[in-house]
Design a protein around this motif. Structure first.
Motif, PDB file in Angstrom:
ATOM      1  N   GLY A  56      -8.408   3.017  -5.989  1.00  0.00           N
ATOM      2  CA  GLY A  56      -8.784   2.722  -7.370  1.00  0.00           C
ATOM      3  C   GLY A  56      -7.777   1.833  -8.083  1.00  0.00           C
ATOM      4  N   VAL A  57      -6.937   1.112  -7.337  1.00  0.00           N
ATOM      5  CA  VAL A  57      -5.984   0.175  -7.939  1.00  0.00           C
ATOM      6  C   VAL A  57      -5.972  -1.109  -7.121  1.00  0.00           C
ATOM      7  CG1 VAL A  57      -4.489   1.984  -8.873  1.00  0.00           C
ATOM      8  CG2 VAL A  57      -4.022   1.048  -6.602  1.00  0.00           C
ATOM      9  N   GLU A  58      -5.577  -2.189  -7.749  1.00  0.00           N
ATOM     10  CA  GLU A  58      -5.391  -3.442  -7.023  1.00  0.00           C
ATOM     11  C   GLU A  58      -3.984  -3.460  -6.438  1.00  0.00           C
ATOM     12  OE1 GLU A  58      -6.201  -6.797  -9.470  1.00  0.00           O
ATOM     13  OE2 GLU A  58      -8.372  -6.651  -9.184  1.00  0.00           O
ATOM     14  N   ILE A  59      -3.909  -3.621  -5.134  1.00  0.00           N
ATOM     15  CA  ILE A  59      -2.606  -3.694  -4.467  1.00  0.00           C
ATOM     16  C   ILE A  59      -2.027  -5.097  -4.596  1.00  0.00           C
ATOM     17  CG2 ILE A  59      -1.432  -3.500  -2.223  1.00  0.00           C
ATOM     18  CD1 ILE A  59      -3.538  -1.380  -1.470  1.00  0.00           C
ATOM     19  N   PHE A  60      -2.905  -6.107  -4.551  1.00  0.00           N
ATOM     20  CA  PHE A  60      -2.488  -7.501  -4.674  1.00  0.00           C
ATOM     21  C   PHE A  60      -3.167  -8.162  -5.861  1.00  0.00           C
ATOM     22  CE2 PHE A  60      -2.159  -6.740  -0.023  1.00  0.00           C
ATOM     23  CZ  PHE A  60      -0.803  -7.030   0.152  1.00  0.00           C
ATOM     24  N   SER A  61      -2.449  -9.053  -6.505  1.00  0.00           N
ATOM     25  CA  SER A  61      -3.101  -9.939  -7.469  1.00  0.00           C
ATOM     26  C   SER A  61      -3.633 -11.135  -6.683  1.00  0.00           C
ATOM     27  CB  SER A  61      -2.107 -10.395  -8.544  1.00  0.00           C
ATOM     28  OG  SER A  61      -1.027 -11.129  -7.970  1.00  0.00           O
ATOM     29  N   ARG A  62      -4.753 -11.680  -7.126  1.00  0.00           N
ATOM     30  CA  ARG A  62      -5.434 -12.726  -6.365  1.00  0.00           C
ATOM     31  C   ARG A  62      -5.745 -13.932  -7.231  1.00  0.00           C
ATOM     32  NH1 ARG A  62      -6.891  -7.862  -4.259  1.00  0.00           N
ATOM     33  NH2 ARG A  62      -7.163  -7.704  -1.987  1.00  0.00           N
ATOM     34  N   HIS A  63      -5.829 -15.062  -6.552  1.00  0.00           N
ATOM     35  CA  HIS A  63      -6.339 -16.288  -7.164  1.00  0.00           C
ATOM     36  C   HIS A  63      -7.522 -16.717  -6.318  1.00  0.00           C
ATOM     37  CE1 HIS A  63      -6.367 -19.969  -9.472  1.00  0.00           C
ATOM     38  NE2 HIS A  63      -6.451 -20.662  -8.350  1.00  0.00           N
ATOM     39  N   GLY A  64      -8.729 -16.446  -6.812  1.00  0.00           N
ATOM     40  CA  GLY A  64      -9.903 -16.626  -5.983  1.00  0.00           C
ATOM     41  C   GLY A  64      -9.865 -15.586  -4.871  1.00  0.00           C
TER      42      GLY A  64
ATOM     43  N   HIS B 208       4.426 -10.467   6.735  1.00  0.00           N
ATOM     44  CA  HIS B 208       4.179 -11.889   7.023  1.00  0.00           C
ATOM     45  C   HIS B 208       3.982 -12.698   5.746  1.00  0.00           C
ATOM     46  CE1 HIS B 208       3.952 -11.721  11.435  1.00  0.00           C
ATOM     47  NE2 HIS B 208       3.467 -10.499  11.250  1.00  0.00           N
ATOM     48  N   LYS B 209       4.591 -12.212   4.656  1.00  0.00           N
ATOM     49  CA  LYS B 209       4.617 -12.945   3.383  1.00  0.00           C
ATOM     50  C   LYS B 209       3.217 -13.303   2.897  1.00  0.00           C
ATOM     51  CE  LYS B 209       9.214 -14.709   4.394  1.00  0.00           C
ATOM     52  NZ  LYS B 209      10.100 -15.888   4.570  1.00  0.00           N
ATOM     53  N   LEU B 210       2.303 -12.343   3.026  1.00  0.00           N
ATOM     54  CA  LEU B 210       0.928 -12.422   2.531  1.00  0.00           C
ATOM     55  C   LEU B 210       0.082 -13.447   3.287  1.00  0.00           C
ATOM     56  CD1 LEU B 210       1.486 -12.101  -1.322  1.00  0.00           C
ATOM     57  CD2 LEU B 210       1.587 -10.360   0.474  1.00  0.00           C
ATOM     58  N   ASN B 211       0.554 -13.852   4.453  1.00  0.00           N
ATOM     59  CA  ASN B 211      -0.242 -14.729   5.314  1.00  0.00           C
ATOM     60  C   ASN B 211      -1.103 -13.839   6.208  1.00  0.00           C
ATOM     61  OD1 ASN B 211      -1.175 -16.390   7.460  1.00  0.00           O
ATOM     62  ND2 ASN B 211       0.508 -17.825   7.125  1.00  0.00           N
ATOM     63  N   LEU B 212      -2.371 -13.670   5.818  1.00  0.00           N
ATOM     64  CA  LEU B 212      -3.232 -12.734   6.526  1.00  0.00           C
ATOM     65  C   LEU B 212      -3.569 -13.216   7.934  1.00  0.00           C
ATOM     66  CD1 LEU B 212      -5.717 -11.489   3.773  1.00  0.00           C
ATOM     67  CD2 LEU B 212      -3.462 -10.628   4.417  1.00  0.00           C
TER      68      LEU B 212
ATOM     69  N   PRO C  21       1.421  -1.429  -9.119  1.00  0.00           N
ATOM     70  CA  PRO C  21       1.023  -0.268  -8.304  1.00  0.00           C
ATOM     71  C   PRO C  21       1.076  -0.578  -6.805  1.00  0.00           C
ATOM     72  CG  PRO C  21      -0.879  -1.189  -9.441  1.00  0.00           C
ATOM     73  CD  PRO C  21       0.320  -1.836 -10.036  1.00  0.00           C
ATOM     74  N   GLY C  22       0.864  -1.848  -6.449  1.00  0.00           N
ATOM     75  CA  GLY C  22       0.930  -2.240  -5.045  1.00  0.00           C
ATOM     76  C   GLY C  22       2.307  -2.008  -4.446  1.00  0.00           C
TER      77      GLY C  22
ATOM     78  N   ILE D  86      -7.830  -4.112   3.610  1.00  0.00           N
ATOM     79  CA  ILE D  86      -7.015  -4.013   2.396  1.00  0.00           C
ATOM     80  C   ILE D  86      -7.906  -3.793   1.174  1.00  0.00           C
ATOM     81  CG2 ILE D  86      -5.496  -5.310   0.857  1.00  0.00           C
ATOM     82  CD1 ILE D  86      -4.295  -6.608   3.379  1.00  0.00           C
ATOM     83  N   ILE D  87      -9.051  -4.493   1.124  1.00  0.00           N
ATOM     84  CA  ILE D  87      -9.985  -4.317   0.002  1.00  0.00           C
ATOM     85  C   ILE D  87     -10.537  -2.891  -0.016  1.00  0.00           C
ATOM     86  CG2 ILE D  87     -12.256  -5.005  -0.872  1.00  0.00           C
ATOM     87  CD1 ILE D  87     -11.610  -7.858   0.100  1.00  0.00           C
ATOM     88  N   GLU D  88     -10.847  -2.367   1.161  1.00  0.00           N
ATOM     89  CA  GLU D  88     -11.356  -0.986   1.237  1.00  0.00           C
ATOM     90  C   GLU D  88     -10.291   0.013   0.785  1.00  0.00           C
ATOM     91  OE1 GLU D  88     -12.561  -0.636   5.280  1.00  0.00           O
ATOM     92  OE2 GLU D  88     -14.558  -1.501   4.934  1.00  0.00           O
ATOM     93  N   LEU D  89      -9.021  -0.252   1.144  1.00  0.00           N
ATOM     94  CA  LEU D  89      -7.943   0.640   0.710  1.00  0.00           C
ATOM     95  C   LEU D  89      -7.796   0.590  -0.807  1.00  0.00           C
ATOM     96  CD1 LEU D  89      -5.590   2.532   1.382  1.00  0.00           C
ATOM     97  CD2 LEU D  89      -4.155   0.501   1.721  1.00  0.00           C
ATOM     98  N   GLU D  90      -7.883  -0.607  -1.383  1.00  0.00           N
ATOM     99  CA  GLU D  90      -7.812  -0.738  -2.842  1.00  0.00           C
ATOM    100  C   GLU D  90      -8.951   0.034  -3.505  1.00  0.00           C
ATOM    101  OE1 GLU D  90      -5.777  -5.029  -3.825  1.00  0.00           O
ATOM    102  OE2 GLU D  90      -7.810  -5.044  -2.988  1.00  0.00           O
TER     103      GLU D  90
END
Length: 316
Positions: A45-53, A15-19, A62-63, A37-41
């Protein structure tokens, strides 16, 4: 790690990152998807998504690798379920076929009728759409197979096999100046208003390419995705129709005259598409063979397993 986390990740990307949309499709809450998703990351031990806020922006390097593995895991989980269905409900279940209107209206009726005669306990669901929508339905496992004449070969994540060739016809009302012509030229067609398919359908690319190559500009006055609609407007005198040969019946369309146009626009090829790596139930192969005798079960299975090239020995 668990399958719920994997599905949440897969749907978020789908869904194109539309949670919010991902949560809606999964019948859960947006915070629940985000937390999973945060728990999976955290577990990986890696960030699956880059975030802005708090907003996710894109998959990290790695994602991308994590998503690739998740897709494989969920595909194999689905295959395990299909193995069970194959043995527990060998001749029962649901077959979902995605096809364009022309295929659904003119090619598939007798195929579905014969399939139902042989497999009365299998329910058939027919999805109609554009070639792009058909590819998406197969990709997202909402359809077991797809059938179309355009674009499927461009979907690298799908396995596409050639089914059968067909050509275009020019259809005109009885008494039209072109009705008695045994062979048409592009100049003949360019001199008249034309009604034909929308650009994504039924060999329209080849029609446009033929006129462009000849340096002619066709007078296309109406576009539609439905062959019956095109024939209706031809009967009303709106223009010369360029339609798939399977859509014309001399008995049913007695008010019209058809003139072959394959020599102008070339042979068209209808393809069947499967999702790569997806285990198919046994009755899917029967349905495919009914569409085209060139697609017997053994050859299709070998191709799906990667033992044969997807073009050979299926060349037409």
């Amino acid at each position: 790690m668990n399958l719920h986390q994997f599905r949440f990740l897969q749907e978020a990307v789908r869904h194109k990152l539309n949670l919010t949309e991902a949560a809606r499709s999964l019948h859960t809450s947006q915070p629940g998807v985000s937390k999973a998703i945060i728990e999976l990351e955290s577990e990986l031990g890696v960030e699956i998504f880059s975030r802005h806020g708090k907003r996710i922006r894109k998959l990290t390097e790695p994602g991308v690798e994590v998503l690739r593995s998740v897709d494989i895991i969920l595909r194999e989980v689905a295959n395990l379920k299909r193995i069970s269905q194959n043995y527990a409900e060998r001749d029962a279940g649901q077959l979902t076929v995605a096809a364009t209107h022309t295929q659904a209206r003119y090619k598939l009726p007798w195929v579905i009728a014969e399939f139902r005669r042989r497999m009365p306990a299998v329910q058939v669901q027919l999805l109609q759409g554009t070639p792009e929508q058909i590819a998406r339905a197969v990709r997202e496992e909402r359809a077991d197979l797809g059938l179309a004449s355009e674009s499927l070969q461009d979907a690298s994540d799908l396995l596409t096999l050639p089914c059968y060739n067909w050509q275009h016809l020019a259809v005109v009302p009885q008494g039209h100046p072109l009705a008695e012509r045994s062979e048409l030229t592009l100049a003949d067609l360019a001199a008249h208003p034309l009604v034909t398919y929308e650009p994504a359908f039924a060999g329209r690319r080849q029609i446009d390419a033929a006129f462009a190559h000849a340096g002619l500009k066709p007078q296309i006055v109406l576009e539609a995705l439905d062959s019956d609609v095109l024939k209706t407007y031809v009967e009303l005198g709106l223009g010369v129709g360029l339609i798939a040969e399977m859509a014309f019946s001399p008995e049913r369309d007695s008010a019209l005259r058809a003139v072959p146009a394959g020599h102008l626009f070339g042979q068209q090829l209808t393809r069947v598409a499967f999702k790569r790596g997806m285990l198919q139930r046994s009755f899917v192969f029967l349905f495919t063979e009914l569409i085209s005798p060139r697609l017997p079960r053994k050859l299709v299975e070998q191709t799906l397993r990667g033992e044969l090239d997807q073009q050979e020995p299926f060349s037409i």
